[in-house]
Design a protein around this motif. Structure first.
Motif, PDB file in Angstrom:
ATOM      1  N   GLN A 216       1.132  -0.838   0.126  1.00 24.01           N
ATOM      2  CA  GLN A 216       0.230   0.123  -0.265  1.00 24.01           C
ATOM      3  C   GLN A 216       0.836   1.036  -0.107  1.00 24.01           C
ATOM      4  N   VAL A 217       0.823   1.927  -0.949  1.00 26.84           N
ATOM      5  CA  VAL A 217       1.582   3.375  -0.840  1.00 26.84           C
ATOM      6  C   VAL A 217       0.915   4.401   0.177  1.00 26.84           C
ATOM      7  N   GLN A 218       1.331   4.754   0.310  1.00 27.20           N
ATOM      8  CA  GLN A 218       1.548   5.947   1.819  1.00 27.20           C
ATOM      9  C   GLN A 218       3.012   7.105   1.352  1.00 27.20           C
ATOM     10  N   LEU A 219       2.619   7.893   1.879  1.00 25.74           N
ATOM     11  CA  LEU A 219       2.891   9.300   1.753  1.00 25.74           C
ATOM     12  C   LEU A 219       3.477   9.818   2.886  1.00 25.74           C
ATOM     13  N   VAL A 220       3.702  10.766   4.182  1.00 27.60           N
ATOM     14  CA  VAL A 220       3.989  10.838   5.219  1.00 27.60           C
ATOM     15  C   VAL A 220       5.328  12.226   4.814  1.00 27.60           C
ATOM     16  N   GLU A 221       4.074  14.100   4.891  1.00 29.92           N
ATOM     17  CA  GLU A 221       4.712  14.680   5.280  1.00 29.92           C
ATOM     18  C   GLU A 221       5.307  15.513   6.338  1.00 29.92           C
ATOM     19  N   SER A 222       6.402  15.905   6.863  1.00 29.87           N
ATOM     20  CA  SER A 222       6.761  16.510   8.136  1.00 29.87           C
ATOM     21  C   SER A 222       7.540  18.329   7.651  1.00 29.87           C
ATOM     22  N   GLY A 223       7.444  18.279   8.361  1.00 30.95           N
ATOM     23  CA  GLY A 223       8.361  19.987   8.689  1.00 30.95           C
ATOM     24  C   GLY A 223       7.487  21.080   8.703  1.00 30.95           C
ATOM     25  N   GLY A 224       6.711  21.417   8.945  1.00 32.85           N
ATOM     26  CA  GLY A 224       6.011  21.827   8.662  1.00 32.85           C
ATOM     27  C   GLY A 224       5.334  23.081   9.692  1.00 32.85           C
ATOM     28  N   GLY A 225       5.440  24.396   9.700  1.00 25.78           N
ATOM     29  CA  GLY A 225       5.782  25.175  11.202  1.00 25.78           C
ATOM     30  C   GLY A 225       5.378  26.752  11.112  1.00 25.78           C
ATOM     31  N   LEU A 226       5.584  27.076  11.831  1.00 25.98           N
ATOM     32  CA  LEU A 226       5.674  28.610  11.843  1.00 25.98           C
ATOM     33  C   LEU A 226       7.220  29.352  11.667  1.00 25.98           C
ATOM     34  N   VAL A 227       6.981  30.540  10.956  1.00 24.64           N
ATOM     35  CA  VAL A 227       8.420  30.451  10.487  1.00 24.64           C
ATOM     36  C   VAL A 227       7.913  32.976   9.880  1.00 24.64           C
ATOM     37  N   GLN A 228       8.954  33.516  10.525  1.00 26.26           N
ATOM     38  CA  GLN A 228       9.082  34.572   9.452  1.00 26.26           C
ATOM     39  C   GLN A 228       9.145  35.059   8.520  1.00 26.26           C
ATOM     40  N   ALA A 229       8.111  35.912   7.883  1.00 25.59           N
ATOM     41  CA  ALA A 229       8.374  36.411   6.401  1.00 25.59           C
ATOM     42  C   ALA A 229      10.298  36.479   6.267  1.00 25.59           C
ATOM     43  N   GLY A 230      10.245  36.120   5.095  1.00 23.95           N
ATOM     44  CA  GLY A 230      11.885  35.879   4.294  1.00 23.95           C
ATOM     45  C   GLY A 230      12.767  34.772   5.547  1.00 23.95           C
ATOM     46  N   GLY A 231      12.088  33.736   5.889  1.00 22.55           N
ATOM     47  CA  GLY A 231      12.858  32.774   6.613  1.00 22.55           C
ATOM     48  C   GLY A 231      12.590  32.039   6.031  1.00 22.55           C
ATOM     49  N   SER A 232      13.126  30.621   6.472  1.00 24.78           N
ATOM     50  CA  SER A 232      13.055  29.121   5.163  1.00 24.78           C
ATOM     51  C   SER A 232      12.426  28.031   5.878  1.00 24.78           C
ATOM     52  N   LEU A 233      12.000  27.278   5.371  1.00 22.36           N
ATOM     53  CA  LEU A 233      11.625  26.191   5.645  1.00 22.36           C
ATOM     54  C   LEU A 233      12.013  24.822   4.501  1.00 22.36           C
ATOM     55  N   ARG A 234      11.892  24.363   5.249  1.00 23.68           N
ATOM     56  CA  ARG A 234      11.924  22.163   4.508  1.00 23.68           C
ATOM     57  C   ARG A 234      10.775  21.236   5.056  1.00 23.68           C
ATOM     58  N   LEU A 235      10.302  20.849   4.046  1.00 23.73           N
ATOM     59  CA  LEU A 235       9.141  19.895   3.956  1.00 23.73           C
ATOM     60  C   LEU A 235       9.645  18.668   3.805  1.00 23.73           C
ATOM     61  N   SER A 236       9.761  17.775   4.138  1.00 21.54           N
ATOM     62  CA  SER A 236       9.893  15.821   3.867  1.00 21.54           C
ATOM     63  C   SER A 236       8.526  15.773   3.138  1.00 21.54           C
ATOM     64  N   CYS A 237       9.055  14.984   2.493  1.00 20.42           N
ATOM     65  CA  CYS A 237       8.144  13.822   2.134  1.00 20.42           C
ATOM     66  C   CYS A 237       8.480  12.355   2.171  1.00 20.42           C
TER      67      CYS A 237
ATOM     68  N   SER B 191       6.736   5.269   0.650  1.00 20.45           N
ATOM     69  CA  SER B 191       6.567   3.431   1.229  1.00 20.45           C
ATOM     70  C   SER B 191       5.838   2.549   0.105  1.00 20.45           C
ATOM     71  N   GLY B 192       5.773   1.572   0.434  1.00 22.98           N
ATOM     72  CA  GLY B 192       4.259   1.126  -0.591  1.00 22.98           C
ATOM     73  C   GLY B 192       4.855   0.866  -1.608  1.00 22.98           C
ATOM     74  N   GLY B 193       5.194   1.421  -2.532  1.00 19.50           N
ATOM     75  CA  GLY B 193       5.291   1.802  -4.099  1.00 19.50           C
ATOM     76  C   GLY B 193       6.280   2.284  -4.875  1.00 19.50           C
ATOM     77  N   THR B 194       6.333   0.971  -6.120  1.00 17.92           N
ATOM     78  CA  THR B 194       7.278   1.606  -6.425  1.00 17.92           C
ATOM     79  C   THR B 194       7.681   2.860  -7.955  1.00 17.92           C
ATOM     80  N   PHE B 195       8.282   3.762  -6.826  1.00 17.07           N
ATOM     81  CA  PHE B 195       8.284   5.353  -7.134  1.00 17.07           C
ATOM     82  C   PHE B 195       9.452   5.584  -8.271  1.00 17.07           C
ATOM     83  N   SER B 196       9.602   4.920  -8.731  1.00 15.34           N
ATOM     84  CA  SER B 196      10.330   5.519  -9.851  1.00 15.34           C
ATOM     85  C   SER B 196       9.507   5.705 -11.156  1.00 15.34           C
ATOM     86  N   ILE B 197       8.185   4.973 -11.427  1.00 10.39           N
ATOM     87  CA  ILE B 197       7.446   5.025 -12.241  1.00 10.39           C
ATOM     88  C   ILE B 197       6.606   6.740 -12.104  1.00 10.39           C
ATOM     89  N   TYR B 198       6.951   7.551 -11.407  1.00  6.67           N
ATOM     90  CA  TYR B 198       5.859   8.463 -10.772  1.00  6.67           C
ATOM     91  C   TYR B 198       6.159   9.809 -10.216  1.00  6.67           C
TER      92      TYR B 198
END
Length: 123
Positions: free
Chosen positions: A1-22, A25-32
């Motif tokens: 079963q394909v699963q996607l799980v995000e992380s890394g959100g939050g509160l940041v000030q304008a001009g700042g940076s943030l990195r999200l991650s996904c 699992s469970g799939g052949t993602f090379s075709i996506y």
């Protein structure tokens, strides 16, 4: 079963940076295509950036070009969204998605979705 799980959100000030991650699992993602969408209250869910897992072709919405990048890590099976020079209008729930169409721009082009992560940019 394909699963996607995000992380890394939050509160940041304008001009700042943030990195999200996904984490995938469970799939052949090379075709996506992997995409990051966002949805602000009362607005449509729009594509922000996308990457073809094999080959690395990318798409960026005009509103984020030059500020966001979408790196992938084949060994870890993750696709990130690096967001720099954040603006208040980047505030939204961000979703990771996977679809078979090459760099499909529409929500309907994506089959699998994560649960979303909130990004809030204070002005």
């Amino acid at each position: 079963q394909v699963q996607l799980v995000e992380s890394g959100g939050g509160l940041v000030q304008a001009g700042g940076s943030l990195r999200l991650s996904c984490a995938t699992s469970g799939g052949t993602f090379s075709i996506y295509t992997m995409g990051w969408f966002r949805q602000a209250p009362g607005k449509e869910r729009d594509l922000v950036a996308a990457i073809r897992w094999t080959g690395g072709s990318t798409y960026y919405a005009d509103s984020v070009k030059g500020r966001f990048t979408i790196p992938r890590d084949n060994a870890k099976n993750t696709v990130d969204l690096q967001m720099n020079s954040l603006k208040h209008e980047d505030t939204a729930v961000y979703y990771c998605a996977a679809g078979r169409l090459t760099l499909g721009p529409r929500r309907s082009d994506y089959t699998y979705w994560g649960q979303g992560t909130q990004v809030t940019v204070s002005s």
